[in-house]
Write an enzyme that holds these catalytic residues in place. Structure first.
Site, PDB file in Angstrom:
ATOM      1  N   GLY A  36       0.836  -1.205   0.000  1.00 43.20           N
ATOM      2  CA  GLY A  36       0.000   0.000   0.000  1.00 43.20           C
ATOM      3  C   GLY A  36       0.873   1.258   0.000  1.00 43.20           C
ATOM      4  O   GLY A  36       0.644   2.193  -0.778  1.00 43.20           O
ATOM      5  N   HIS A  37       1.897   1.281   0.856  1.00 42.10           N
ATOM      6  CA  HIS A  37       2.815   2.432   0.877  1.00 42.10           C
ATOM      7  C   HIS A  37       3.530   2.571  -0.467  1.00 42.10           C
ATOM      8  O   HIS A  37       3.734   3.671  -0.966  1.00 42.10           O
ATOM      9  CB  HIS A  37       3.884   2.245   1.966  1.00 42.10           C
ATOM     10  CG  HIS A  37       3.355   2.226   3.351  1.00 42.10           C
ATOM     11  ND1 HIS A  37       3.310   1.075   4.111  1.00 42.10           N
ATOM     12  CD2 HIS A  37       2.858   3.209   4.141  1.00 42.10           C
ATOM     13  CE1 HIS A  37       2.815   1.357   5.297  1.00 42.10           C
ATOM     14  NE2 HIS A  37       2.526   2.634   5.349  1.00 42.10           N
ATOM     15  N   GLY A 147      -3.355   7.185   1.603  1.00 45.25           N
ATOM     16  CA  GLY A 147      -4.243   6.100   1.191  1.00 45.25           C
ATOM     17  C   GLY A 147      -5.697   6.412   1.530  1.00 45.25           C
ATOM     18  O   GLY A 147      -5.991   6.999   2.577  1.00 45.25           O
ATOM     19  N   GLU A 148      -6.590   5.972   0.643  1.00 42.61           N
ATOM     20  CA  GLU A 148      -8.024   6.158   0.910  1.00 42.61           C
ATOM     21  C   GLU A 148      -8.528   5.212   1.994  1.00 42.61           C
ATOM     22  O   GLU A 148      -9.602   5.401   2.528  1.00 42.61           O
ATOM     23  CB  GLU A 148      -8.831   5.936  -0.374  1.00 42.61           C
ATOM     24  CG  GLU A 148      -8.706   7.104  -1.331  1.00 42.61           C
ATOM     25  CD  GLU A 148      -9.437   6.896  -2.636  1.00 42.61           C
ATOM     26  OE1 GLU A 148      -9.972   5.791  -2.861  1.00 42.61           O
ATOM     27  OE2 GLU A 148      -9.438   7.844  -3.440  1.00 42.61           O
ATOM     28  N   LYS A 149      -7.746   4.161   2.301  1.00 44.26           N
ATOM     29  CA  LYS A 149      -8.199   3.227   3.339  1.00 44.26           C
ATOM     30  C   LYS A 149      -8.431   3.975   4.658  1.00 44.26           C
ATOM     31  O   LYS A 149      -9.411   3.755   5.342  1.00 44.26           O
ATOM     32  CB  LYS A 149      -7.174   2.115   3.566  1.00 44.26           C
ATOM     33  CG  LYS A 149      -7.611   1.174   4.692  1.00 44.26           C
ATOM     34  CD  LYS A 149      -6.701  -0.003   4.824  1.00 44.26           C
ATOM     35  CE  LYS A 149      -5.418   0.320   5.533  1.00 44.26           C
ATOM     36  NZ  LYS A 149      -5.549   0.456   6.993  1.00 44.26           N
ATOM     37  N   VAL A 176      -4.976  -0.511  -1.538  1.00 43.58           N
ATOM     38  CA  VAL A 176      -4.360  -1.696  -2.155  1.00 43.58           C
ATOM     39  C   VAL A 176      -4.752  -2.904  -1.306  1.00 43.58           C
ATOM     40  O   VAL A 176      -4.713  -2.842  -0.075  1.00 43.58           O
ATOM     41  CB  VAL A 176      -2.828  -1.551  -2.206  1.00 43.58           C
ATOM     42  CG1 VAL A 176      -2.194  -2.760  -2.874  1.00 43.58           C
ATOM     43  CG2 VAL A 176      -2.455  -0.282  -2.944  1.00 43.58           C
ATOM     44  N   SER A 186      -0.184  -2.144   7.987  1.00 43.49           N
ATOM     45  CA  SER A 186       0.985  -2.566   8.771  1.00 43.49           C
ATOM     46  C   SER A 186       0.567  -3.446   9.936  1.00 43.49           C
ATOM     47  O   SER A 186       1.360  -4.186  10.506  1.00 43.49           O
ATOM     48  CB  SER A 186       1.725  -1.346   9.317  1.00 43.49           C
ATOM     49  OG  SER A 186       2.040  -0.490   8.270  1.00 43.49           O
ATOM     50  N   ARG A 187      -0.705  -3.355  10.319  1.00 40.68           N
ATOM     51  CA  ARG A 187      -1.184  -4.162  11.451  1.00 40.68           C
ATOM     52  C   ARG A 187      -1.423  -5.614  11.065  1.00 40.68           C
ATOM     53  O   ARG A 187      -1.541  -6.465  11.945  1.00 40.68           O
ATOM     54  CB  ARG A 187      -2.493  -3.577  11.991  1.00 40.68           C
ATOM     55  CG  ARG A 187      -2.279  -2.235  12.654  1.00 40.68           C
ATOM     56  CD  ARG A 187      -3.595  -1.534  12.926  1.00 40.68           C
ATOM     57  NE  ARG A 187      -3.311  -0.172  13.369  1.00 40.68           N
ATOM     58  CZ  ARG A 187      -3.307   0.228  14.628  1.00 40.68           C
ATOM     59  NH1 ARG A 187      -3.604  -0.620  15.569  1.00 40.68           N
ATOM     60  NH2 ARG A 187      -3.014   1.457  14.948  1.00 40.68           N
TER      61      ARG A 187
END
Ligand code: PAF
Length: 281
Positions: A36-37, A147-149, A176, A186-187
């Protein structure tokens, strides 16, 4: 890639880019980098001459000291990934560098920070807005990528940049996902194998809601579909379902006649995961 640990070093690096007439994109992170990053980096890379990243596990956005302590820290791998992705300079500051002795200024979007997820995590978005302001002031990029998350975070940052007349663009990048649909986070590495398998229920519930929205469902029906899907997974403890207007995060009701954002969160063991989707009728 220049690895900078102080504000003066990263400022010197950015000043050199600016001196050569180059544009600068920024990707702020708390490390533990995943695909994602890297998508944020790729978006920034495509749009700017230079890309700067930051790695800083920001203590002021954690309410729970255990959560801060357990946050994954993988500096060596992160630096290798950033270098491979073509980052030009990275700032990895100490806590004292960002919050020096006597630090007392906070930045807070008064409504957006304290609604929805902000009610579950008091102070979280104030910590985010404060550190992001500091990082923007340090790097002074042309644009920053998020990120949109982390949907509420993105709305908070957009509002803050607008309200404080900050001279940069905030770019939201679509979430993503793992091949099974779990949003990258990351979790995720902290999930047990059983919880990792169960966590796919989050994206499945959003898929089901998106389908119902297309079939003319009301907001209450979308809420029910999400709850029923997640509650059917016994490893998931649903903590929030919010169906809101994109941008303002105001709750919506009645038939879905315009795009709505669905924000959900659930615990798997001691790991709190969030996911989000904008759905259209
Ligand atoms: O999204 C994150 O990783 C963090 O909240 C951010 C924006 C880097 C601020 O610490």
């Amino acid at each position: 890639m220049q690895v900078c640990r102080t504000i003066s070093d990263i400022r010197a690096a950015v000043a050199a880019f600016r001196g050569a007439g180059e544009s600068v994109g920024l990707v702020t992170t708390m490390g533990a980098l995943h695909a994602g990053h890297m998508t944020l980096v790729a978006n920034a890379r495509a749009a700017h001459d230079r890309v700067v990243a930051t790695i800083f596990v920001n203590p002021t956005q954690f309410g729970d000291p255990a959560d801060l302590e357990n946050y994954p820290r993988t500096e060596e791998e992160d630096l290798a990934a950033l270098e491979a992705a073509g980052i030009d300079a990275v700032l990895i500051p100490s806590v004292d560098e960002i919050y020096p002795d006597g630090d007392e200024t906070i930045v807070e979007t008064t409504h957006l920070a304290n609604t929805l997820h902000g009610q579950v995590r008091p102070g979280h978005f104030r910590g985010v807005a404060t550190v992001v302001t500091k990082l923007f002031n340090i790097v002074r990029p042309d644009a920053a990528y998020f990120g949109e998350k982390d949907y509420q975070q993105l709305q908070v940052i957009k509002r803050m940049v607008c309200d404080l007349h900050m001279d940069l663009r905030v770019v939201g990048v679509p979430t993503v996902r793992e091949p099974d649909g779990l949003a990258m986070s990351s979790r995720n590495v902290r999930l047990s194998p059983e919880d990792r398998a169960a966590a796919v229920v989050l994206s499945r519930s959003l898929d089901a809601a998106a389908q119902h929205a297309k079939e003319g469902a009301t907001v209450a029906e979308l809420d029910r579909v999400i709850r029923d899907t997640i509650n059917a997974e016994r490893r998931a403890e649903l903590t929030a379902v919010d169906i809101v207007a994109p941008g303002t995060l105001a709750r919506v009701e009645g038939p879905v006649t315009a795009p709505v954002a669905i924000m959900i969160s659930a615990r798997f063991g001691d790991v709190l995961l969030i996911d989000q989707r904008e759905v259209t009728p």
